[in-house]
Design an enzyme around this catalytic site. Sequence first.
Site, PDB file in Angstrom:
ATOM      1  N   ASN A 145      -5.817   2.674  -2.104  1.00 29.92           N
ATOM      2  CA  ASN A 145      -6.161   1.883  -0.927  1.00 29.92           C
ATOM      3  C   ASN A 145      -5.636   2.562   0.326  1.00 29.92           C
ATOM      4  O   ASN A 145      -4.632   3.267   0.296  1.00 29.92           O
ATOM      5  CB  ASN A 145      -5.616   0.452  -1.045  1.00 29.92           C
ATOM      6  CG  ASN A 145      -4.216   0.307  -0.486  1.00 29.92           C
ATOM      7  OD1 ASN A 145      -4.026   0.179   0.731  1.00 29.92           O
ATOM      8  ND2 ASN A 145      -3.208   0.366  -1.375  1.00 29.92           N
TER       9      ASN A 145
ATOM     10  N   PHE B 201      -2.487  -2.254   6.712  1.00 30.95           N
ATOM     11  CA  PHE B 201      -1.907  -3.522   7.180  1.00 30.95           C
ATOM     12  C   PHE B 201      -2.942  -4.421   7.862  1.00 30.95           C
ATOM     13  O   PHE B 201      -2.681  -5.026   8.914  1.00 30.95           O
ATOM     14  CB  PHE B 201      -0.740  -3.274   8.140  1.00 30.95           C
ATOM     15  CG  PHE B 201       0.542  -2.846   7.488  1.00 30.95           C
ATOM     16  CD1 PHE B 201       0.727  -2.891   6.115  1.00 30.95           C
ATOM     17  CD2 PHE B 201       1.598  -2.392   8.266  1.00 30.95           C
ATOM     18  CE1 PHE B 201       1.919  -2.492   5.531  1.00 30.95           C
ATOM     19  CE2 PHE B 201       2.803  -1.991   7.693  1.00 30.95           C
ATOM     20  CZ  PHE B 201       2.963  -2.041   6.319  1.00 30.95           C
TER      21      PHE B 201
ATOM     22  N   SER C 242       4.552   2.044   3.287  1.00 29.33           N
ATOM     23  CA  SER C 242       3.101   2.167   3.172  1.00 29.33           C
ATOM     24  C   SER C 242       2.668   3.525   3.717  1.00 29.33           C
ATOM     25  O   SER C 242       3.085   3.921   4.801  1.00 29.33           O
ATOM     26  CB  SER C 242       2.392   1.061   3.959  1.00 29.33           C
ATOM     27  OG  SER C 242       0.998   1.317   4.025  1.00 29.33           O
TER      28      SER C 242
ATOM     29  N   ASN D   7      -0.281   4.181   4.739  1.00 29.21           N
ATOM     30  CA  ASN D   7      -1.551   3.996   5.432  1.00 29.21           C
ATOM     31  C   ASN D   7      -1.433   3.667   6.915  1.00 29.21           C
ATOM     32  O   ASN D   7      -2.435   3.412   7.573  1.00 29.21           O
ATOM     33  CB  ASN D   7      -2.365   2.907   4.719  1.00 29.21           C
ATOM     34  CG  ASN D   7      -2.639   3.277   3.279  1.00 29.21           C
ATOM     35  OD1 ASN D   7      -3.018   4.406   2.991  1.00 29.21           O
ATOM     36  ND2 ASN D   7      -2.429   2.340   2.375  1.00 29.21           N
ATOM     37  N   THR D   8      -0.221   3.627   7.434  1.00 31.14           N
ATOM     38  CA  THR D   8       0.011   3.506   8.869  1.00 31.14           C
ATOM     39  C   THR D   8       0.735   4.769   9.315  1.00 31.14           C
ATOM     40  O   THR D   8       1.824   5.072   8.827  1.00 31.14           O
ATOM     41  CB  THR D   8       0.861   2.256   9.190  1.00 31.14           C
ATOM     42  OG1 THR D   8       0.141   1.086   8.798  1.00 31.14           O
ATOM     43  CG2 THR D   8       1.166   2.182  10.673  1.00 31.14           C
TER      44      THR D   8
ATOM     45  N   LYS E 246      11.477  -2.117   0.669  1.00 28.55           N
ATOM     46  CA  LYS E 246      10.493  -1.493  -0.221  1.00 28.55           C
ATOM     47  C   LYS E 246      10.357  -0.020   0.135  1.00 28.55           C
ATOM     48  O   LYS E 246      10.062   0.325   1.276  1.00 28.55           O
ATOM     49  CB  LYS E 246       9.134  -2.188  -0.107  1.00 28.55           C
ATOM     50  CG  LYS E 246       8.135  -1.750  -1.184  1.00 28.55           C
ATOM     51  CD  LYS E 246       6.935  -2.675  -1.208  1.00 28.55           C
ATOM     52  CE  LYS E 246       6.030  -2.376  -2.385  1.00 28.55           C
ATOM     53  NZ  LYS E 246       4.911  -3.330  -2.484  1.00 28.55           N
TER      54      LYS E 246
ATOM     55  N   ASN F 105       6.579   1.520  -3.716  1.00 30.93           N
ATOM     56  CA  ASN F 105       5.254   1.339  -3.150  1.00 30.93           C
ATOM     57  C   ASN F 105       4.296   2.334  -3.806  1.00 30.93           C
ATOM     58  O   ASN F 105       4.613   2.965  -4.804  1.00 30.93           O
ATOM     59  CB  ASN F 105       5.314   1.553  -1.629  1.00 30.93           C
ATOM     60  CG  ASN F 105       4.278   0.724  -0.873  1.00 30.93           C
ATOM     61  OD1 ASN F 105       3.149   0.574  -1.325  1.00 30.93           O
ATOM     62  ND2 ASN F 105       4.669   0.189   0.266  1.00 30.93           N
TER      63      ASN F 105
END
Length: 352
Positions: free
Chosen positions: A110, A114, A172, A174-175, A210, A239
């Site tokens: 993915n 967010f 994460s 993805n940011t 996390k 994660n």
Amino acid sequence: MSVLERVGLALLRGVDPERAHGLAIRALQAGLAPAPGPITSDRLACRLAGLDLPNPLGLAAGFDKNAEALSGLARAGFGFVEVGAATPRPQPGNPRPRLFRLTEDRAAINRFGFNNEGMEAIAARLAQRPRGMVTGLNLGANKDSEDRAGDFATVLAHCGPHVDFATVNVSSPNTEKLRDLQGKDALAALLAGVMATRDGLDRGIPIFLKIAPDLDDQGLVDVADVARATGIDGIIATNTTLARDGLRSAHAGEAGGLSGRPVFDRATRVLARLSQLTGGDIPLIGVGGVEDAETAWQKIRAGASALQLYTALVYGGLGLVREILEGLDARLGEEGFASVAEAVGTGRDAWL
């Protein structure tokens, strides 16, 4: 797995993954998902950072981003549920497509970024959550924020009164540049702000951190040092990963975080190393590749006091929750353990 659930999963796998995810949320809202109610036993009941759990298996953040399906999830058998990630302001996330099934690998990639409705909408739903359900919130930062570290404290201040724990998510992939906050100095400053905010709430709640599975050993040493210095209550390991080792799916090259079966070994090694570094003084939550009773057992033996899963539900459905817990309960009994706590870390050295 029931015939009805098997048919439902087959239908969901026939549509776009993100649309299927939305349909699963709606099924939970409508009461159409399996609902075994509380699953517990004398062996499964456990305590995590002061929280009494009926069992150690939780739902990881990312499934119910906006806290829309709490009633259904409260009946699904989980010991605890984490929603979010929530950011101060709503944001759409990254462009679609941004979720990919890797069926051959029992995995997913993915790059959501967010996407969520923002802390105000999420807090309003959390305020109405089912009583008796141990519920946490994953804290995030807006992509365009000028003070990402401050965003975590902002969300906690707004939503903290309505949850039982909160998780600082700096892992994460993805940011852009979010993982930079895992550096020792940046992480210490960020967590100091979050802990000060927690201390200002009407009631204290545990704060978890996390982390990514891609940290090197010095990075893990730094995390353990900062965790001790700041007094956080637990670490979630881990994660999603940026690694792509040994994948077979046509989607293996997609950008984003990889989750599911291929992450198990990497995440469990990180878990075991953190257990060694913290000496068992800080509770660890094992996540990454939990898909059956055996993988749950291995996480606990590597040092996890509790567990989370998400991607396995794509392939096994919510009925997997009961299967894992019944299998774990039986395994504890077979191995002579009276509780989950007794088994924590007993096989750690095999992962080091």
